[in-house]
Design a protein around this motif. Structure first.
Motif, PDB file in Angstrom:
ATOM      1  N   CYS A  91      24.853  -5.058  13.899  1.00 20.88           N
ATOM      2  CA  CYS A  91      25.753  -3.766  13.618  1.00 20.88           C
ATOM      3  C   CYS A  91      25.787  -2.884  14.866  1.00 20.88           C
ATOM      4  O   CYS A  91      26.758  -2.511  15.181  1.00 20.88           O
ATOM      5  N   LEU A  92      24.508  -2.585  15.358  1.00 28.66           N
ATOM      6  CA  LEU A  92      24.451  -1.832  16.662  1.00 28.66           C
ATOM      7  C   LEU A  92      25.189  -2.390  17.694  1.00 28.66           C
ATOM      8  O   LEU A  92      25.852  -1.584  18.793  1.00 28.66           O
ATOM      9  N   ASP A 123      28.877  -1.910  17.349  1.00 27.98           N
ATOM     10  CA  ASP A 123      29.081  -0.375  17.487  1.00 27.98           C
ATOM     11  C   ASP A 123      28.952   0.080  18.814  1.00 27.98           C
ATOM     12  O   ASP A 123      29.911   0.842  19.384  1.00 27.98           O
ATOM     13  N   PHE A 124      27.937  -0.340  19.618  1.00 29.94           N
ATOM     14  CA  PHE A 124      27.630   0.536  20.755  1.00 29.94           C
ATOM     15  C   PHE A 124      27.429  -0.365  21.886  1.00 29.94           C
ATOM     16  O   PHE A 124      27.391   0.222  22.935  1.00 29.94           O
ATOM     17  N   LYS A 125      27.813  -1.700  22.025  1.00 32.73           N
ATOM     18  CA  LYS A 125      27.787  -2.731  22.873  1.00 32.73           C
ATOM     19  C   LYS A 125      26.546  -2.852  23.607  1.00 32.73           C
ATOM     20  O   LYS A 125      26.336  -2.365  25.065  1.00 32.73           O
ATOM     21  N   VAL A 126      25.529  -2.484  23.051  1.00 34.03           N
ATOM     22  CA  VAL A 126      24.134  -2.414  23.698  1.00 34.03           C
ATOM     23  C   VAL A 126      23.304  -3.812  23.609  1.00 34.03           C
ATOM     24  O   VAL A 126      23.935  -4.651  22.915  1.00 34.03           O
ATOM     25  N   GLU A 138      17.756  -2.967  23.347  1.00 38.05           N
ATOM     26  CA  GLU A 138      18.268  -1.570  23.083  1.00 38.05           C
ATOM     27  C   GLU A 138      18.484  -1.408  21.482  1.00 38.05           C
ATOM     28  O   GLU A 138      18.063  -0.178  21.219  1.00 38.05           O
ATOM     29  N   ALA A 139      18.962  -2.232  20.999  1.00 41.41           N
ATOM     30  CA  ALA A 139      19.354  -1.946  19.561  1.00 41.41           C
ATOM     31  C   ALA A 139      18.042  -1.960  18.774  1.00 41.41           C
ATOM     32  O   ALA A 139      17.968  -1.125  17.855  1.00 41.41           O
ATOM     33  N   ARG A 187      16.477   1.381  19.370  1.00 40.00           N
ATOM     34  CA  ARG A 187      17.053   2.491  18.663  1.00 40.00           C
ATOM     35  C   ARG A 187      16.359   2.704  17.335  1.00 40.00           C
ATOM     36  O   ARG A 187      16.108   3.504  16.664  1.00 40.00           O
ATOM     37  N   THR A 193      14.051   5.358  15.934  1.00 37.34           N
ATOM     38  CA  THR A 193      14.409   6.239  14.655  1.00 37.34           C
ATOM     39  C   THR A 193      13.382   6.333  13.710  1.00 37.34           C
ATOM     40  O   THR A 193      13.046   7.380  12.904  1.00 37.34           O
ATOM     41  N   TYR A 241      27.092   0.702   7.804  1.00 44.15           N
ATOM     42  CA  TYR A 241      28.068  -0.299   8.476  1.00 44.15           C
ATOM     43  C   TYR A 241      28.902  -0.910   7.345  1.00 44.15           C
ATOM     44  O   TYR A 241      30.205  -0.748   7.694  1.00 44.15           O
ATOM     45  N   LYS A 257      31.479   1.851   6.374  1.00 45.53           N
ATOM     46  CA  LYS A 257      32.280   1.856   7.420  1.00 45.53           C
ATOM     47  C   LYS A 257      33.553   0.946   7.309  1.00 45.53           C
ATOM     48  O   LYS A 257      34.825   1.433   7.416  1.00 45.53           O
TER      49      LYS A 257
END
Length: 196
Positions: free
Chosen positions: A152-153, A156-159, A163-164, A167, A171, A190, A193
């Protein structure tokens, strides 16, 4: 005599590792899956856990927060990303399979010594997983949430995958909750959304 718990799903590999460790004068117990490994860790007094990454009911690192002793990671799949994540999750060392016990004795001894210091305080604070916890939400499901949340990350964030994962982990640390709980929230958000 130092005591080691081997969490490994492959019966043959588990038996070979156990015999090699016993030849090297370790006392050894084994578990064939994550659930049994957690139970043994929480009820036993081990100096070290040898944790396979690919277990039938969980990805090895996802149970690391529930182990009461220091652990080393074992896997046949070796890359820098896995090494870094394993280290961040608390692994004392990384062992590539297959191996011969005499090749890793120094690694095991160092992990036991460093782990004894590191886990002295952690042992007091790690929350126990009860049988009810395991039944209410399987480790497999928790692992799936983590993998899906990383996806999902990524979408959404193109990481990067790393990195996902970072995160999610950061968190969890900031909010004082488990990685699995953060992952579950990301997946639900997600789903909401894309359905709206």
């Amino acid at each position: 005599m130092k005591k080691i718990l081997v969490i490994e799903d492959d019966g043959l590999v588990r038996t070979v590792i156990k015999k090699q460790l016993e030849t090297a004068k370790f006392k050894v117990e084994t578990a064939e899956n994550a659930s049994k490994g957690i139970q043994l860790s929480q009820s036993g007094d081990f100096d070290l856990i040898m944790l396979d990454l690919n277990l039938p009911d969980a990805y090895g690192l996802e149970i690391s927060n529930h182990l009461h002793q220091p652990f080393v990671v074992m896997t046949a799949t070796v890359n820098d990303e896995i090494r870094e994540i394993a280290s961040e999750m608390g692994a004392m060392a990384f062992i590539s399979k297959p191996f011969k016990i005499f090749e890793i004795l120094d690694v095991l001894q160092t992990a036991i010594e460093k782990g004894a210091i590191k886990y002295k305080e952690r042992k007091k604070t790690v929350a126990s997983i009860t049988t009810n916890n395991l039944e209410s939400e399987s480790l497999t499901q928790k692992n799936e949430y983590i993998m899906i949340s990383i996806g999902c990350l990524l979408a959404d964030f193109k990481v990067s995958q790393r990195e996902a994962f970072n995160r999610i982990k950061n968190t969890a640390e900031k909010q004082g909750i488990s990685v699995e709980m953060v992952a579950s929230r990301i997946v639900k958000e997600y789903e909401n959304k894309i359905s709206s």
